[in-house]
Design a protein around this motif. Structure first.
Motif, PDB file in Angstrom:
ATOM      1  N   ARG A  24      13.182 -43.041   9.578  1.00 42.03           N
ATOM      2  CA  ARG A  24      13.681 -44.417   9.746  1.00 42.03           C
ATOM      3  C   ARG A  24      15.209 -44.447   9.814  1.00 42.03           C
ATOM      4  O   ARG A  24      15.791 -45.201  10.595  1.00 42.03           O
ATOM      5  CB  ARG A  24      13.212 -45.302   8.591  1.00 42.03           C
ATOM      6  CG  ARG A  24      11.766 -45.697   8.756  1.00 42.03           C
ATOM      7  CD  ARG A  24      11.330 -46.671   7.683  1.00 42.03           C
ATOM      8  NE  ARG A  24       9.890 -46.816   7.749  1.00 42.03           N
ATOM      9  CZ  ARG A  24       9.148 -47.343   6.793  1.00 42.03           C
ATOM     10  NH1 ARG A  24       9.711 -47.777   5.683  1.00 42.03           N
ATOM     11  NH2 ARG A  24       7.849 -47.442   6.934  1.00 42.03           N
TER      12      ARG A  24
ATOM     13  N   ASN B 220       6.722 -49.953   1.350  1.00 40.71           N
ATOM     14  CA  ASN B 220       6.931 -50.490   2.693  1.00 40.71           C
ATOM     15  C   ASN B 220       6.407 -49.489   3.719  1.00 40.71           C
ATOM     16  O   ASN B 220       7.152 -48.702   4.290  1.00 40.71           O
ATOM     17  CB  ASN B 220       8.409 -50.786   2.936  1.00 40.71           C
ATOM     18  CG  ASN B 220       8.650 -51.335   4.335  1.00 40.71           C
ATOM     19  OD1 ASN B 220       7.727 -51.807   4.992  1.00 40.71           O
ATOM     20  ND2 ASN B 220       9.891 -51.280   4.786  1.00 40.71           N
ATOM     21  N   ASP B 221       5.058 -49.546   3.920  1.00 36.88           N
ATOM     22  CA  ASP B 221       4.438 -48.693   4.938  1.00 36.88           C
ATOM     23  C   ASP B 221       4.261 -49.585   6.168  1.00 36.88           C
ATOM     24  O   ASP B 221       5.066 -49.553   7.092  1.00 36.88           O
ATOM     25  CB  ASP B 221       3.110 -48.164   4.388  1.00 36.88           C
ATOM     26  CG  ASP B 221       2.481 -47.149   5.313  1.00 36.88           C
ATOM     27  OD1 ASP B 221       3.017 -46.939   6.409  1.00 36.88           O
ATOM     28  OD2 ASP B 221       1.441 -46.570   4.948  1.00 36.88           O
ATOM     29  N   ASN B 222       3.252 -50.456   6.111  1.00 38.76           N
ATOM     30  CA  ASN B 222       3.122 -51.457   7.173  1.00 38.76           C
ATOM     31  C   ASN B 222       4.026 -52.633   6.825  1.00 38.76           C
ATOM     32  O   ASN B 222       3.874 -53.243   5.765  1.00 38.76           O
ATOM     33  CB  ASN B 222       1.650 -51.879   7.243  1.00 38.76           C
ATOM     34  CG  ASN B 222       1.450 -52.995   8.240  1.00 38.76           C
ATOM     35  OD1 ASN B 222       1.940 -54.110   8.058  1.00 38.76           O
ATOM     36  ND2 ASN B 222       0.744 -52.696   9.303  1.00 38.76           N
ATOM     37  N   LEU B 223       4.949 -52.950   7.702  1.00 38.06           N
ATOM     38  CA  LEU B 223       5.955 -53.967   7.377  1.00 38.06           C
ATOM     39  C   LEU B 223       5.334 -55.335   7.094  1.00 38.06           C
ATOM     40  O   LEU B 223       5.756 -56.031   6.165  1.00 38.06           O
ATOM     41  CB  LEU B 223       6.984 -54.070   8.513  1.00 38.06           C
ATOM     42  CG  LEU B 223       8.103 -55.090   8.305  1.00 38.06           C
ATOM     43  CD1 LEU B 223       8.910 -54.815   7.039  1.00 38.06           C
ATOM     44  CD2 LEU B 223       9.019 -55.125   9.521  1.00 38.06           C
TER      45      LEU B 223
ATOM     46  N   ARG C 295      17.265 -45.887  12.916  1.00 35.23           N
ATOM     47  CA  ARG C 295      18.231 -46.970  12.734  1.00 35.23           C
ATOM     48  C   ARG C 295      19.546 -46.644  13.435  1.00 35.23           C
ATOM     49  O   ARG C 295      20.262 -47.525  13.881  1.00 35.23           O
ATOM     50  CB  ARG C 295      18.459 -47.212  11.229  1.00 35.23           C
ATOM     51  CG  ARG C 295      19.292 -48.434  10.959  1.00 35.23           C
ATOM     52  CD  ARG C 295      19.307 -48.788   9.490  1.00 35.23           C
ATOM     53  NE  ARG C 295      20.095 -47.841   8.703  1.00 35.23           N
ATOM     54  CZ  ARG C 295      20.337 -47.971   7.402  1.00 35.23           C
ATOM     55  NH1 ARG C 295      19.828 -48.978   6.735  1.00 35.23           N
ATOM     56  NH2 ARG C 295      21.074 -47.076   6.765  1.00 35.23           N
TER      57      ARG C 295
ATOM     58  N   PRO D   1      15.934 -46.844  -2.009  1.00 37.49           N
ATOM     59  CA  PRO D   1      16.752 -45.831  -1.348  1.00 37.49           C
ATOM     60  C   PRO D   1      17.108 -46.336   0.047  1.00 37.49           C
ATOM     61  O   PRO D   1      16.343 -47.094   0.653  1.00 37.49           O
ATOM     62  CB  PRO D   1      15.807 -44.628  -1.250  1.00 37.49           C
ATOM     63  CG  PRO D   1      14.761 -44.857  -2.273  1.00 37.49           C
ATOM     64  CD  PRO D   1      14.602 -46.345  -2.375  1.00 37.49           C
ATOM     65  N   SER D   2      18.257 -45.922   0.543  1.00 36.53           N
ATOM     66  CA  SER D   2      18.692 -46.339   1.881  1.00 36.53           C
ATOM     67  C   SER D   2      17.632 -45.947   2.914  1.00 36.53           C
ATOM     68  O   SER D   2      17.159 -44.807   2.925  1.00 36.53           O
ATOM     69  CB  SER D   2      20.017 -45.641   2.189  1.00 36.53           C
ATOM     70  OG  SER D   2      20.458 -46.011   3.454  1.00 36.53           O
ATOM     71  N   GLY D   3      17.241 -46.896   3.762  1.00 38.35           N
ATOM     72  CA  GLY D   3      16.273 -46.623   4.819  1.00 38.35           C
ATOM     73  C   GLY D   3      14.854 -47.045   4.471  1.00 38.35           C
ATOM     74  O   GLY D   3      13.965 -47.016   5.324  1.00 38.35           O
ATOM     75  N   ALA D   4      14.612 -47.480   3.226  1.00 28.81           N
ATOM     76  CA  ALA D   4      13.246 -47.862   2.825  1.00 28.81           C
ATOM     77  C   ALA D   4      12.840 -49.210   3.428  1.00 28.81           C
ATOM     78  O   ALA D   4      11.652 -49.517   3.528  1.00 28.81           O
ATOM     79  CB  ALA D   4      13.131 -47.908   1.308  1.00 28.81           C
ATOM     80  N   GLY D   5      13.828 -50.030   3.779  1.00 23.75           N
ATOM     81  CA  GLY D   5      13.499 -51.295   4.450  1.00 23.75           C
ATOM     82  C   GLY D   5      13.848 -52.551   3.671  1.00 23.75           C
ATOM     83  O   GLY D   5      13.423 -53.644   4.019  1.00 23.75           O
ATOM     84  N   LYS D   6      14.694 -52.430   2.646  1.00 21.15           N
ATOM     85  CA  LYS D   6      14.990 -53.625   1.839  1.00 21.15           C
ATOM     86  C   LYS D   6      15.753 -54.685   2.635  1.00 21.15           C
ATOM     87  O   LYS D   6      15.471 -55.872   2.496  1.00 21.15           O
ATOM     88  CB  LYS D   6      15.727 -53.272   0.538  1.00 21.15           C
ATOM     89  CG  LYS D   6      17.069 -52.620   0.749  1.00 21.15           C
ATOM     90  CD  LYS D   6      17.604 -52.094  -0.555  1.00 21.15           C
ATOM     91  CE  LYS D   6      18.899 -51.312  -0.348  1.00 21.15           C
ATOM     92  NZ  LYS D   6      18.807 -50.182   0.593  1.00 21.15           N
ATOM     93  N   THR D   7      16.674 -54.265   3.491  1.00 26.89           N
ATOM     94  CA  THR D   7      17.447 -55.248   4.267  1.00 26.89           C
ATOM     95  C   THR D   7      16.524 -56.015   5.216  1.00 26.89           C
ATOM     96  O   THR D   7      16.628 -57.242   5.342  1.00 26.89           O
ATOM     97  CB  THR D   7      18.559 -54.539   5.072  1.00 26.89           C
ATOM     98  OG1 THR D   7      19.312 -53.734   4.158  1.00 26.89           O
ATOM     99  CG2 THR D   7      19.480 -55.525   5.746  1.00 26.89           C
ATOM    100  N   THR D   8      15.603 -55.312   5.842  1.00 27.17           N
ATOM    101  CA  THR D   8      14.651 -55.948   6.760  1.00 27.17           C
ATOM    102  C   THR D   8      13.840 -57.011   6.012  1.00 27.17           C
ATOM    103  O   THR D   8      13.678 -58.136   6.481  1.00 27.17           O
ATOM    104  CB  THR D   8      13.693 -54.866   7.331  1.00 27.17           C
ATOM    105  OG1 THR D   8      14.478 -53.828   7.904  1.00 27.17           O
ATOM    106  CG2 THR D   8      12.752 -55.441   8.355  1.00 27.17           C
TER     107      THR D   8
HETATM  108  N1  LIG Z   1       7.584 -50.869   7.613  1.00 24.72           N
HETATM  109  C1  LIG Z   1       8.423 -50.334   8.494  1.00 24.72           C
HETATM  110  N2  LIG Z   1       7.964 -49.496   9.434  1.00 24.72           N
HETATM  111  C2  LIG Z   1       8.809 -48.924  10.328  1.00 24.72           C
HETATM  112  N3  LIG Z   1      10.159 -49.111  10.367  1.00 24.72           N
HETATM  113  C3  LIG Z   1      10.674 -49.922   9.426  1.00 24.72           C
HETATM  114  C4  LIG Z   1       9.849 -50.585   8.451  1.00 24.72           C
HETATM  115  N4  LIG Z   1      10.653 -51.328   7.658  1.00 24.72           N
HETATM  116  C5  LIG Z   1      11.927 -51.159   8.109  1.00 24.72           C
HETATM  117  N5  LIG Z   1      11.937 -50.320   9.187  1.00 24.72           N
HETATM  118  C6  LIG Z   1      13.104 -49.843   9.952  1.00 24.72           C
HETATM  119  O1  LIG Z   1      13.675 -48.783   9.167  1.00 24.72           O
HETATM  120  C7  LIG Z   1      15.110 -48.823   9.232  1.00 24.72           C
HETATM  121  C8  LIG Z   1      15.671 -48.967   7.810  1.00 24.72           C
HETATM  122  O2  LIG Z   1      15.404 -50.296   7.329  1.00 24.72           O
HETATM  123  P1  LIG Z   1      16.523 -51.126   6.561  1.00 24.72           P
HETATM  124  O3  LIG Z   1      15.933 -52.471   6.321  1.00 24.72           O
HETATM  125  O4  LIG Z   1      17.828 -51.015   7.261  1.00 24.72           O
HETATM  126  O5  LIG Z   1      16.565 -50.287   5.187  1.00 24.72           O
HETATM  127  P2  LIG Z   1      17.526 -50.357   3.912  1.00 24.72           P
HETATM  128  O6  LIG Z   1      18.160 -51.707   3.904  1.00 24.72           O
HETATM  129  O7  LIG Z   1      16.603 -50.155   2.742  1.00 24.72           O
HETATM  130  O8  LIG Z   1      18.516 -49.242   4.068  1.00 24.72           O
HETATM  131  C9  LIG Z   1      15.484 -49.969  10.153  1.00 24.72           C
HETATM  132  O9  LIG Z   1      15.719 -49.455  11.448  1.00 24.72           O
HETATM  133  C10 LIG Z   1      14.224 -50.862  10.132  1.00 24.72           C
HETATM  134  O10 LIG Z   1      14.070 -51.588  11.336  1.00 24.72           O
END
Ligand SMILES: Nc1ncnc2c1ncn2[C@@H]1O[C@H](COP(=O)(O)OP(=O)(O)O)[C@@H](O)[C@H]1O
Ligand SMILES: Nc1nc2c(ncn2[C@@H]2O[C@H](COP(=O)(O)OP(=O)(O)O)[C@@H](O)[C@H]2O)c(=O)[nH]1
Length: 194
Positions: A134, A169-172, A138, A11-18
């Motif tokens: 998140r 994706n809790d602790n990055l 963002r 889902p958007s915001g879960a952290g896949k792009t990061t």
């Molecule tokens: N484990 C994490 N803990 C806290 N913040 C996170 C974590 N992983 C990602 N983020 C932050 O959450 C936001 C959403 O991450 P993003 O990678 O853009 O998600 P997605 O690509 O799934 O939409 C960004 O601002 C990112 O820096």
């Protein structure tokens, strides 16, 4: 070498792009599959042919008609995104493996298309409340867009079991370490999914 595909969906915001960006920094055999999309380019932070191939709706429809996509979706109202077959071929021809960051339905379509050549990873947020916070942090989306993404996330979370593997994706650092191990193990195999 047989090229492989690694797809991260969430889902958007879960952290896949990061996670995907970090994998690209650390694993040189990977190359990012650039999707085509019809949404507007975000100011000076994005570039055509780097983040996406930004194309018009007419060009997108033309590519659908010519069967140029592995999969495509109207991810958010009026905005189309799709994985081009030519992009995957380009990456494989360069001797690399393709890594993709696509929505949940797209991830499942890619797995279905490439079967054992693909590893499909689902990234889960620790909770919907954390997902929402998140998205707010963002700061790329309006309030209406954030509510839409959280609403859609509830539905997307029901697809977790159809992926090869899921990570929370809790602790990055921990999530990234898990992702890196999964990818390295998959690439080390002669062929076939985990
Ligand atoms: N484990 C994490 N803990 C806290 N913040 C996170 C974590 N992983 C990602 N983020 C932050 O959450 C936001 C959403 O991450 P993003 O990678 O853009 O998600 P997605 O690509 O799934 O939409 C960004 O601002 C990112 O820096
Ligand atoms: N199905 C599909 N989804 C995609 C593709 N490329 C990107 N997406 C997804 O579309 C959404 C893009 O949303 P957007 O607001 O543009 O976010 P951003 O690109 O992550 O900043 C994300 O969920 C992406 O994972 C694709 O080729 N196919």
């Amino acid at each position: 070498m047989q090229g492989k595909i690694i797809v991260f969906s969430a889902p958007s915001g879960a952290g896949k792009t990061t996670i995907v960006h970090r994998l690209l920094d650390r694993i040189p055999e990977l190359s990012f599959s650039i999707s085509a999309c019809t949404r507007d380019k975000r100011g000076r932070t994005e570039a055509n042919g780097k983040d996406y191939y930004f194309i018009s709706i007419e060009e997108f429809q033309e590519k659908i008609r010519h069967d140029e996509f592995v999969e495509w979706e109207e991810v958010y109202a009026g905005n189309f995104y799709g994985t081009l077959k030519s992009e995957i071929e380009r990456i494989w021809a360069s001797g690399k493996h393709a890594i993709l960051d696509v929505d949940v339905k797209g991830g499942l379509s890619i797995k279905e298309f490439y079967q054992d050549r693909a590893l499909a990873v689902f990234v889960k947020p620790p909770s919907l409340e954390i997902l929402e916070s998140r998205l707010r942090t963002r700061a790329t989306d309006s309030e209406a867009s954030i509510s839409g993404r959280v609403y859609k996330a509830k539905f997307e979370l029901t697809f977790e079991d159809r992926f090869d593997v899921a990570i929370v994706n809790d602790n990055l650092e921990e999530a990234y370490a898990q992702a890196e191990k999964l990818v390295r193990d998959f690439l080390a195999q002669a062929s076939g999914a985990l």
